[in-house]
Design an enzyme around this catalytic site. Sequence first.
Site, PDB file in Angstrom:
ATOM      1  N   HIS A 142       0.878  -1.166   0.000  1.00 14.00           N
ATOM      2  CA  HIS A 142       0.000   0.000   0.000  1.00 14.00           C
ATOM      3  C   HIS A 142       0.919   1.221   0.000  1.00 14.00           C
ATOM      4  CE1 HIS A 142      -2.340  -3.034   2.272  1.00 14.00           C
ATOM      5  NE2 HIS A 142      -3.401  -2.468   1.746  1.00 14.00           N
ATOM      6  N   ASP A 169       2.378   1.789   3.374  1.00 16.74           N
ATOM      7  CA  ASP A 169       3.287   0.780   3.939  1.00 16.74           C
ATOM      8  C   ASP A 169       4.725   1.269   3.758  1.00 16.74           C
ATOM      9  OD1 ASP A 169       1.094  -0.857   4.302  1.00 16.74           O
ATOM     10  OD2 ASP A 169       1.485  -2.063   2.513  1.00 16.74           O
ATOM     11  N   MET A 181       2.529  -5.828  -7.540  1.00 16.56           N
ATOM     12  CA  MET A 181       1.197  -5.281  -7.256  1.00 16.56           C
ATOM     13  C   MET A 181       1.304  -4.115  -6.284  1.00 16.56           C
ATOM     14  SD  MET A 181      -1.184  -5.378  -4.539  1.00 16.56           S
ATOM     15  CE  MET A 181      -1.836  -6.815  -3.692  1.00 16.56           C
ATOM     16  N   GLU A 197     -10.942  -6.747  -4.753  1.00 17.76           N
ATOM     17  CA  GLU A 197     -10.839  -7.790  -3.717  1.00 17.76           C
ATOM     18  C   GLU A 197     -12.064  -7.757  -2.820  1.00 17.76           C
ATOM     19  OE1 GLU A 197      -7.263  -7.701  -1.390  1.00 17.76           O
ATOM     20  OE2 GLU A 197      -8.083  -9.091   0.087  1.00 17.76           O
ATOM     21  N   LYS A 251     -14.777  -8.823   0.183  1.00 17.99           N
ATOM     22  CA  LYS A 251     -14.779  -9.312   1.568  1.00 17.99           C
ATOM     23  C   LYS A 251     -16.168  -9.043   2.129  1.00 17.99           C
ATOM     24  CE  LYS A 251     -12.137  -9.060   5.870  1.00 17.99           C
ATOM     25  NZ  LYS A 251     -11.133  -8.333   6.681  1.00 17.99           N
ATOM     26  N   GLU A 263      -9.583 -13.641  -2.026  1.00 17.46           N
ATOM     27  CA  GLU A 263      -8.768 -14.027  -0.863  1.00 17.46           C
ATOM     28  C   GLU A 263      -9.397 -15.225  -0.167  1.00 17.46           C
ATOM     29  OE1 GLU A 263      -7.022 -11.176   1.910  1.00 17.46           O
ATOM     30  OE2 GLU A 263      -7.711 -12.439   3.579  1.00 17.46           O
ATOM     31  N   HIS A 308     -11.426 -14.519   2.927  1.00 14.30           N
ATOM     32  CA  HIS A 308     -12.645 -13.722   2.812  1.00 14.30           C
ATOM     33  C   HIS A 308     -13.862 -14.544   2.393  1.00 14.30           C
ATOM     34  CE1 HIS A 308     -10.016  -9.866   2.311  1.00 14.30           C
ATOM     35  NE2 HIS A 308      -9.813 -10.488   3.460  1.00 14.30           N
ATOM     36  N   ASP A 333      -5.033 -13.806  -3.244  1.00 14.91           N
ATOM     37  CA  ASP A 333      -4.519 -13.679  -1.879  1.00 14.91           C
ATOM     38  C   ASP A 333      -4.702 -15.017  -1.161  1.00 14.91           C
ATOM     39  OD1 ASP A 333      -3.945 -11.054  -2.378  1.00 14.91           O
ATOM     40  OD2 ASP A 333      -5.271 -10.223  -0.843  1.00 14.91           O
ATOM     41  N   ASP A 362     -11.469 -12.258  10.309  1.00 19.11           N
ATOM     42  CA  ASP A 362     -10.479 -12.487   9.246  1.00 19.11           C
ATOM     43  C   ASP A 362      -9.133 -12.845   9.872  1.00 19.11           C
ATOM     44  OD1 ASP A 362      -9.456 -12.403   6.610  1.00 19.11           O
ATOM     45  OD2 ASP A 362      -8.909 -10.297   6.800  1.00 19.11           O
ATOM     46  N   ASP A 370      -6.352 -14.534   8.556  1.00 17.76           N
ATOM     47  CA  ASP A 370      -5.128 -14.324   7.763  1.00 17.76           C
ATOM     48  C   ASP A 370      -3.954 -15.167   8.257  1.00 17.76           C
ATOM     49  OD1 ASP A 370      -6.431 -12.478   6.136  1.00 17.76           O
ATOM     50  OD2 ASP A 370      -5.700 -10.736   7.236  1.00 17.76           O
ATOM     51  N   ASP A 377      -1.354 -13.205   1.578  1.00 13.74           N
ATOM     52  CA  ASP A 377      -1.896 -12.081   2.350  1.00 13.74           C
ATOM     53  C   ASP A 377      -2.206 -12.598   3.739  1.00 13.74           C
ATOM     54  OD1 ASP A 377      -2.758  -9.687   3.139  1.00 13.74           O
ATOM     55  OD2 ASP A 377      -4.647  -9.709   2.064  1.00 13.74           O
TER      56      ASP A 377
HETATM   57  C1  GLT Z   1      -5.717  -5.634   4.439  1.00 10.09           C
HETATM   58  C2  GLT Z   1      -6.749  -6.639   4.032  1.00 10.09           C
HETATM   59  C3  GLT Z   1      -6.314  -7.457   2.890  1.00 10.09           C
HETATM   60  C4  GLT Z   1      -6.106  -6.689   1.641  1.00 10.09           C
HETATM   61  C5  GLT Z   1      -5.032  -5.707   1.722  1.00 10.09           C
HETATM   62  C6  GLT Z   1      -5.013  -4.895   0.460  1.00 10.09           C
HETATM   63  S1  GLT Z   1      -5.055  -4.758   3.139  1.00 10.09           S
HETATM   64  O1  GLT Z   1      -4.667  -6.281   5.087  1.00 10.09           O
HETATM   65  O2  GLT Z   1      -7.072  -7.448   5.148  1.00 10.09           O
HETATM   66  O3  GLT Z   1      -7.183  -8.513   2.651  1.00 10.09           O
HETATM   67  O4  GLT Z   1      -5.716  -7.599   0.643  1.00 10.09           O
HETATM   68  O5  GLT Z   1      -5.573  -3.648   0.616  1.00 10.09           O
HETATM   69 MN    MN Z   2      -7.848 -11.253   5.037  1.00  9.18          MN
HETATM   70 MN    MN Z   3      -6.301  -9.623   0.971  1.00 11.48          MN
END
Ligand code: GLT
Ligand code: MN
Ligand code: MN
Length: 388
Positions: free
Chosen positions: A55, A58, A89, A182, A184, A218, A221, A246, A256, A258, A288
Amino acid sequence: MSQYQPKKSDLFTFGLWTVGNIGRDPFGTSVRDTIAPTRIVTKLGELGAYGVNLHDNDLVPIDATPAERDRIVSDFKKALADSGVVVPMATTNLFYDPAFKDGAFTSSDPKVRAYALQKTMSAMDLGAELGAKVYVFWGGREGVETDASKDARDGIKRYRECLNYLEEYDTAKGYNYKFALEPKPNEPRGDIYLPTVGSAIGFISTLEKPERFGVNPEYAHETMSGLNFVHAVAQALDAGKLFHIDLNGQKPGRYDQDYRFGAEDIKANFFLVKLLEDSGYAGSRHFDAHAYRTEDEEGVWDFARGCMRTYLVLKEKARLFNADPEIQAILKEVHSDADGYAESAAKYTPTSQQRIANADFNREQMGRRGYKYERLDQLTIDLLLGTR
Ligand code: GLT
Ligand code: MN
Ligand code: MN
């Protein structure tokens, strides 16, 4: 085993925000020190990663002066050149600053929408300067807690207007990004617009230049809501819309998480890797995800190694699955077309319609048939557990 040593050609990428995650959560403060972006790049290069994504903020703090920005970017470029790591990206942080608390492109306040465009155009400039080819839009704040706040049709319309705007900016600048939405379902907003891969694909067809837009699905998500991620990715592939992906780990029905890729539901991740590899998907394999909050920096690199290793192990398992005589024999038998109906069922023609309308199907026989999926699934399990 060197077979599982990542290579640049595996196209593994991480975000600065992923390995750089300092373990803050809604209930507790950070548990790890910030790792400098230049160090992240060097370390990822050593581990065999292909790229690093980011980002705008970042890398460049939101309040940096132009001179600070230029110095940070030039140090970062040097680290990239030294390590051979690339930036495939880029994206915009449109969720952290309080200005975006009611969304960015969908905020009720037109001034916020204009600011979101300004910030995104600068971030697109930065991404282009670093060589990024894919531009992601994760609309984390694009939603509501209460539908009293705005008509959801207006939210979607404003989203579309801003994306059309940015596509025109891209064309004017000649960046030629591939734009990836993306989806979610929720978090951080109570409900986020375009909650699933399918809804994002549907929305893309309403944009001015749909061909410029695809999706960045993702794992976490879709899985949060109990959906089948493999099917979502298959739909994106089928539509020619898988512009990025992702990868991570997630239990259904939770926030979430991750987690490290492959940390949850090995079988789903196996079929995901198999799908990506079988399809010839040529984009980044982006992780991600972030290390457990229990970890120090060493744990972060264990996490990064683990994501890549598990992908490569599952890729090898996919190769074994495709080469397994018993598995393939079952699949061949199950999909066989002894009576030649595949073609007739695939396309309406006067001939196929006549044939199907007049066929004397043996319904009882079809209902009695066993499909051998128990055996097939157990063979898959044995293959994954290393007992085959
Ligand atoms: C954030 C989010 C991710 C996205 C990122 C891109 S930022 O961490 O949870 O799923 O991919 O903006
Ligand atoms: Mn996520
Ligand atoms: Mn993501």
